[in-house]
Design a protein around this motif. Structure first.
Motif, PDB file in Angstrom:
ATOM      1  N   LEU A  80       0.837  -1.201   0.000  1.00 53.19           N
ATOM      2  CA  LEU A  80       0.000   0.000   0.000  1.00 53.19           C
ATOM      3  C   LEU A  80       0.869   1.247   0.000  1.00 53.19           C
ATOM      4  N   ALA A  81       2.017   1.155   0.674  1.00 48.73           N
ATOM      5  CA  ALA A  81       2.924   2.296   0.767  1.00 48.73           C
ATOM      6  C   ALA A  81       3.731   2.507  -0.515  1.00 48.73           C
ATOM      7  N   ASP A  82       3.680   1.537  -1.430  1.00 44.15           N
ATOM      8  CA  ASP A  82       4.475   1.607  -2.660  1.00 44.15           C
ATOM      9  C   ASP A  82       3.773   2.491  -3.689  1.00 44.15           C
ATOM     10  N   PRO A  83       4.373   3.642  -4.030  1.00 44.59           N
ATOM     11  CA  PRO A  83       3.697   4.571  -4.951  1.00 44.59           C
ATOM     12  C   PRO A  83       3.478   3.974  -6.346  1.00 44.59           C
ATOM     13  N   ALA A  84       4.226   2.907  -6.682  1.00 43.68           N
ATOM     14  CA  ALA A  84       4.092   2.300  -8.014  1.00 43.68           C
ATOM     15  C   ALA A  84       2.847   1.430  -8.139  1.00 43.68           C
ATOM     16  N   LEU A  85       2.235   1.084  -6.978  1.00 41.52           N
ATOM     17  CA  LEU A  85       1.157   0.088  -7.006  1.00 41.52           C
ATOM     18  C   LEU A  85      -0.035   0.428  -7.916  1.00 41.52           C
ATOM     19  N   PRO A  86      -0.626   1.623  -7.805  1.00 37.72           N
ATOM     20  CA  PRO A  86      -1.804   1.881  -8.635  1.00 37.72           C
ATOM     21  C   PRO A  86      -1.524   1.721 -10.134  1.00 37.72           C
ATOM     22  N   GLY A  87      -0.379   2.196 -10.587  1.00 40.87           N
ATOM     23  CA  GLY A  87      -0.009   2.081 -11.992  1.00 40.87           C
ATOM     24  C   GLY A  87       0.163   0.633 -12.418  1.00 40.87           C
ATOM     25  N   GLU A  88       0.888  -0.134 -11.586  1.00 43.00           N
ATOM     26  CA  GLU A  88       1.112  -1.551 -11.892  1.00 43.00           C
ATOM     27  C   GLU A  88      -0.206  -2.307 -11.947  1.00 43.00           C
ATOM     28  N   LEU A  89      -1.077  -1.965 -11.015  1.00 43.36           N
ATOM     29  CA  LEU A  89      -2.368  -2.648 -10.939  1.00 43.36           C
ATOM     30  C   LEU A  89      -3.202  -2.355 -12.186  1.00 43.36           C
ATOM     31  N   GLN A  90      -3.200  -1.094 -12.584  1.00 43.69           N
ATOM     32  CA  GLN A  90      -3.958  -0.719 -13.770  1.00 43.69           C
ATOM     33  C   GLN A  90      -3.452  -1.467 -15.004  1.00 43.69           C
ATOM     34  N   ASP A  91      -2.125  -1.590 -15.118  1.00 48.46           N
ATOM     35  CA  ASP A  91      -1.535  -2.329 -16.247  1.00 48.46           C
ATOM     36  C   ASP A  91      -1.988  -3.787 -16.236  1.00 48.46           C
ATOM     37  N   MET A  92      -1.990  -4.379 -15.055  1.00 49.05           N
ATOM     38  CA  MET A  92      -2.374  -5.796 -14.951  1.00 49.05           C
ATOM     39  C   MET A  92      -3.841  -6.003 -15.306  1.00 49.05           C
ATOM     40  N   LEU A  93      -4.695  -5.109 -14.829  1.00 50.99           N
ATOM     41  CA  LEU A  93      -6.127  -5.222 -15.134  1.00 50.99           C
ATOM     42  C   LEU A  93      -6.337  -5.154 -16.642  1.00 50.99           C
ATOM     43  N   ARG A 103      -3.573   6.680  -0.483  1.00 51.69           N
ATOM     44  CA  ARG A 103      -3.337   5.444  -1.257  1.00 51.69           C
ATOM     45  C   ARG A 103      -4.645   4.761  -1.606  1.00 51.69           C
ATOM     46  N   LEU A 104      -5.497   4.646  -0.604  1.00 54.85           N
ATOM     47  CA  LEU A 104      -6.763   3.949  -0.829  1.00 54.85           C
ATOM     48  C   LEU A 104      -7.603   4.709  -1.849  1.00 54.85           C
ATOM     49  N   ALA A 105      -7.562   6.035  -1.759  1.00 60.43           N
ATOM     50  CA  ALA A 105      -8.325   6.854  -2.708  1.00 60.43           C
ATOM     51  C   ALA A 105      -7.799   6.638  -4.129  1.00 60.43           C
ATOM     52  N   ALA A 106      -6.475   6.540  -4.268  1.00 55.97           N
ATOM     53  CA  ALA A 106      -5.869   6.319  -5.595  1.00 55.97           C
ATOM     54  C   ALA A 106      -6.312   4.967  -6.156  1.00 55.97           C
ATOM     55  N   LEU A 124     -12.724   5.983  10.661  1.00 58.86           N
ATOM     56  CA  LEU A 124     -13.443   5.097   9.749  1.00 58.86           C
ATOM     57  C   LEU A 124     -14.267   5.892   8.737  1.00 58.86           C
ATOM     58  N   SER A 125     -14.807   7.023   9.183  1.00 60.49           N
ATOM     59  CA  SER A 125     -15.645   7.823   8.288  1.00 60.49           C
ATOM     60  C   SER A 125     -14.797   8.547   7.241  1.00 60.49           C
ATOM     61  N   ARG A 126     -13.491   8.687   7.518  1.00 51.60           N
ATOM     62  CA  ARG A 126     -12.603   9.364   6.560  1.00 51.60           C
ATOM     63  C   ARG A 126     -11.960   8.387   5.584  1.00 51.60           C
ATOM     64  N   LEU A 127     -11.961   7.108   5.942  1.00 57.69           N
ATOM     65  CA  LEU A 127     -11.261   6.108   5.131  1.00 57.69           C
ATOM     66  C   LEU A 127     -12.066   5.738   3.888  1.00 57.69           C
ATOM     67  N   PRO A 128     -11.424   5.768   2.706  1.00 64.03           N
ATOM     68  CA  PRO A 128     -12.125   5.317   1.510  1.00 64.03           C
ATOM     69  C   PRO A 128     -12.107   3.778   1.462  1.00 64.03           C
ATOM     70  N   PHE A 129     -13.241   3.165   1.664  1.00 60.96           N
ATOM     71  CA  PHE A 129     -13.335   1.703   1.549  1.00 60.96           C
ATOM     72  C   PHE A 129     -14.759   1.322   1.168  1.00 60.96           C
ATOM     73  N   ASP A 130     -14.958   0.059   0.836  1.00 67.28           N
ATOM     74  CA  ASP A 130     -16.256  -0.415   0.357  1.00 67.28           C
ATOM     75  C   ASP A 130     -16.878  -1.490   1.233  1.00 67.28           C
ATOM     76  N   THR A 131     -16.021  -2.288   1.886  1.00 67.89           N
ATOM     77  CA  THR A 131     -16.498  -3.481   2.578  1.00 67.89           C
ATOM     78  C   THR A 131     -15.824  -3.644   3.933  1.00 67.89           C
ATOM     79  N   LEU A 132     -16.607  -4.060   4.931  1.00 63.04           N
ATOM     80  CA  LEU A 132     -16.036  -4.483   6.208  1.00 63.04           C
ATOM     81  C   LEU A 132     -16.084  -6.004   6.261  1.00 63.04           C
ATOM     82  N   LYS A 133     -14.960  -6.619   6.604  1.00 59.04           N
ATOM     83  CA  LYS A 133     -14.917  -8.078   6.685  1.00 59.04           C
ATOM     84  C   LYS A 133     -14.779  -8.493   8.149  1.00 59.04           C
ATOM     85  N   ILE A 134     -15.854  -9.011   8.702  1.00 59.77           N
ATOM     86  CA  ILE A 134     -15.883  -9.403  10.125  1.00 59.77           C
ATOM     87  C   ILE A 134     -14.865 -10.507  10.383  1.00 59.77           C
TER      88      ILE A 134
END
Ligand code: C2E
Ligand code: MG
Ligand code: MG
Ligand code: MG
Length: 287
Positions: free
Chosen positions: A125-138, A167-170, A193-203
């Motif tokens: 998550l801390a790796d700035p390259a992640l969003p770009g790499e992920l987009q390429d893979m998708l 990071r999560l927003a990116a 929690l209200s500031r965090l960009p997320f979609d799902t809580l996993k109990i």
């Protein structure tokens, strides 16, 4: 001679500590070779819709079969990988493998997997390259971002909340979904929690396991569902082993269930056999 005995205990303690340290060092060295040696592989655990109990998703989970020591738990080797940059390589590898598998499933007539979840280490998550790499893979595997969910443990987010939010927003701006994994066992400050960009809580599975044994477990699960609903998020439970647990979770309003009741983590080849058989069963009944 109490002194001597004390010293002996200390010496033994020292030996044990050294042995443990040597063991960890050896394991860390082996891990670096493991990926190239083909000892690491991915298994997939089904996730079902709580209403229909149909498989709708899978979670990709890493496995390491050590040549001498046998299967080593990811709780152990992920932690080792996180002690160095190796986690970045491993994390990228599992993402690739998982997305590649998802693409293959799409070509199979009997698959019912609409989504896939992959775990993300805090260091990824801390790796700035992640969003770009992920987009390429998708793009490479022709997968819609909305079909991928990344699971992140709460602990990862607490250390640097502002960085985590960015990071999560990116990642979410790519269209990928974010799940907060093992939710309830960390130290989530409700205000964040209200500031965090997320979609799902996993109990977390520890609460599900404790249904019926500890009253607080059901209370906490109920509170997590209420929280998710108030924040307009989805909620998923892991560690579902019995029909009774599934019934409770469904009644609470949990959307998806994951656990041994619906399948242990398995290789894609094992799942293929299982799903093909289930499909034949279904068409047999329909005919
Ligand atoms: P997790 O992401 O919370 O995954 C769920 C764990 O609960 C898995 O353990 C799964 O096998 C187990 N589980 C699910 N349902 C049941 C059940 O009904 N009963 C019981 N007893 N266990 C159940 P696993 O595969 O040993 O993985 C442990 C942890 O290792 C994962 O927890 C995750 O934090 C980490 N991990 C695994 N693969 C990866 C990966 O590719 N990347 C990263 N960063 N972490 C991973
Ligand atoms: Mg997970
Ligand atoms: Mg979990
Ligand atoms: Mg876990």
């Amino acid at each position: 001679s109490a002194k001597v005995a004390g010293r002996n205990v200390l010496v033994q303690f020292d030996h044990a500590l050294n042995a443990e340290l040597a063991e960890r060092m050896a394991l860390r060295r082996d891990l670096r070779e493991a990926l190239a040696a083909g000892q690491i592989f991915v298994v997939f655990q089904p996730r079902v819709d709580s209403g229909s109990r149909q498989v709708v998703s899978v979670e990709a989970l890493l496995r390491w079969r050590h040549p001498d020591k046998g299967l080593i738990s990811p709780d152990v080797f992920i932690a080792l990988a996180e002690e160095s940059d190796f986690i970045l390589e491993l994390g990228q590898w599992v993402l690739r493998k998982a997305l590649q598998q998802f693409q293959q499933w799409r070509a199979d007539p009997y698959h019912h997997v609409r989504h896939m979840s992959v775990n993300l280490s805090p260091l990824q998550l801390a790796d700035p390259a992640l969003p770009g790499e992920l987009q390429d893979m998708l793009c490479e595997f022709d997968i819609l971002p909305g079909q991928l969910e990344l699971e992140i443990t709460e602990g990862a987010l607490i250390r640097d909340m502002d960085a985590a939010i960015n990071r999560l927003a990116a990642l979410r701006s790519l269209g990928v979904a974010i799940a907060l994994d093992d939710f309830g066992v960390g130290y989530s400050a409700m205000s964040y929690l209200s500031r965090l960009p997320f979609d799902t809580l996993k109990i977390d599975k520890s609460f599900v396991f404790a249904f019926g044994a500890e009253r607080s477990a059901l209370a906490i699960a109920t509170a997590i569902v209420a929280l998710a609903q108030a924040l307009d998020k989805r909620v998923v439970a892991e560690g579902v082993e019995t029909l009774a647990q599934a019934a409770i979770l469904e009644k609470l309003g949990v959307q998806e269930l994951q656990g041994y009741l619906y399948g242990k983590p398995q290789t894609a080849a094992e799942l293929k056999v299982l799903w093909a058989a289930a499909d034949e069963g279904n068409s047999g009944r329909a005919a």
